[in-house]
Scaffold this active site. Structure first.
Site, PDB file in Angstrom:
ATOM      1  CG  HIS A  58     -22.074 -34.113  40.370  1.00 25.31           C
ATOM      2  ND1 HIS A  58     -21.241 -33.765  39.330  1.00 25.31           N
ATOM      3  CD2 HIS A  58     -22.797 -35.176  39.919  1.00 25.31           C
ATOM      4  CE1 HIS A  58     -21.446 -34.572  38.297  1.00 25.31           C
ATOM      5  NE2 HIS A  58     -22.395 -35.448  38.636  1.00 25.31           N
TER       6      HIS A  58
ATOM      7  CB  SER B 214     -28.665 -45.133  46.023  1.00 23.85           C
ATOM      8  OG  SER B 214     -28.425 -45.010  44.643  1.00 23.85           O
TER       9      SER B 214
ATOM     10  CG  ASP C  90     -30.163 -35.763  37.346  1.00 25.00           C
ATOM     11  OD1 ASP C  90     -29.548 -34.712  37.601  1.00 25.00           O
ATOM     12  OD2 ASP C  90     -30.350 -36.181  36.190  1.00 25.00           O
TER      13      ASP C  90
END
Length: 297
Positions: free
Chosen positions: A171, A258, A115
């Site tokens: 991911h 990050s 995201d």
């Protein structure tokens, strides 16, 4: 300084970012005294580790509900009930229900690894406008390997920036077999645009981790995680050498904003039009993990 604006793929509208700790960021990167503090303390790993420990205490759990309410997060997406988290950090790197982040099923697609707010460029060697015109990526410094940088110089690159308000697990963008993760040590500057407008080089001086993902359709994909201020941990949760599915969890960041970076070999991937078009205007595209980032060229 101007607000941070991005285009939200899911709402179809331009939106303004709610910056966690905005006052401190603007002081650290824009005020002369702040810059002294930045160099002396804030960029150093011990500062982030100290803050990370604070966010891991039982007392920090009291911050969870106010944070959810302030930033409008949807607890229905969470894998656990908000009151079950034993610290703010445990909430921060929470898992989500699988149905909250469906993964694009197309065989020819690659998906966003996190995201966040994304910038995508068809040729890594041609990037000249990132947050401020004229700022170029230094790929050899980023990868810590001139030979590897030459191999990927004409490939597609996607920078995905996670804010503290985002889901903080990352991911795999495609199915394949991941190798061992290589760590390049460094300081922990902020990767918020407030900082990157001052100096894009924070991306290739910060601590970062590199994993090569061997795929059948897309060649060898480089998956990178970039640490930042108050990120005390970049933790990998996958098993090297074991096949992973597209969208499978790779790891997570502990507290803080990050970034991840995905790099493809030349001619392997064509990025989605909305990603390329917004990036050309120096506008980030907000999209969730699992939504389509590109497809085989």
């Amino acid at each position: 300084m101007e607000p941070i604006r991005y285009f939200n793929r899911h709402s179809g509208a331009m939106e303004t970012e709610q910056v966690y700790g905005e006052g401190f960021l603007r002081w650290s990167y824009g005020n002369p005294l702040g810059k002294i503090s930045l160099e002396a303390f804030v960029k150093r790993p011990f500062f982030s580790k100290w803050y990370g420990r604070r966010m891991s205490t039982p007392e920090s759990a009291a911050r969870v509900m106010p944070f959810i309410e302030k930033y409008g997060l949807d607890p229905e997406d969470f894998g656990e009930a908000p009151e079950s988290y034993r610290s703010f950090n445990e909430f921060f790197y929470r898992k989500l229900k699988p149905e909250a982040r469906p993964v694009d099923a197309g065989d020819a697609s690659v998906v966003f690894p996190a995201d966040g707010r994304h910038l995508g460029f068809e040729r890594a060697s041609d990037i000249e406008g990132v947050f401020v015109k004229g700022q170029k990526f230094d790929l050899p410094s980023l990868l810590g390997d001139e030979k590897l940088a030459a191999k990927y110089a004409d490939g597609s690159l996607v920078l995905s920036r996670l804010c503290p308000v985002d889901y903080h697990r990352f991911h795999f963008p495609a199915a394949g077999i991941p190798g061992e993760t290589h760590t390049i040590e460094g300081p922990l500057f902020s990767v918020n645009p407030i900082a990157l407008r001052q100096r894009l080089a924070y991306l290739w001086t910060n601590k970062r981790t590199i994993t090569k993902l061997e795929t059948k359709r897309f060649g060898t994909v480089i998956c990178m995680e970039i640490g930042a201020t108050c990120v005390g941990t970049i933790r990998q949760t996958f098993t090297p050498g074991r096949t992973v599915a597209k969208g499978a969890e790779k790891g997570y960041f502990a507290f803080g904003g990050s970034s991840t970076l995905t790099l493809f070999e030349p001619g392997k991937v064509r990025l989605e039009a909305d990603l390329v078009e917004n990036s050309a205007r120096q506008i980030e595209l907000y999209a969730r993990i699992g939504s389509r980032m590109g497809r085989s060229a």
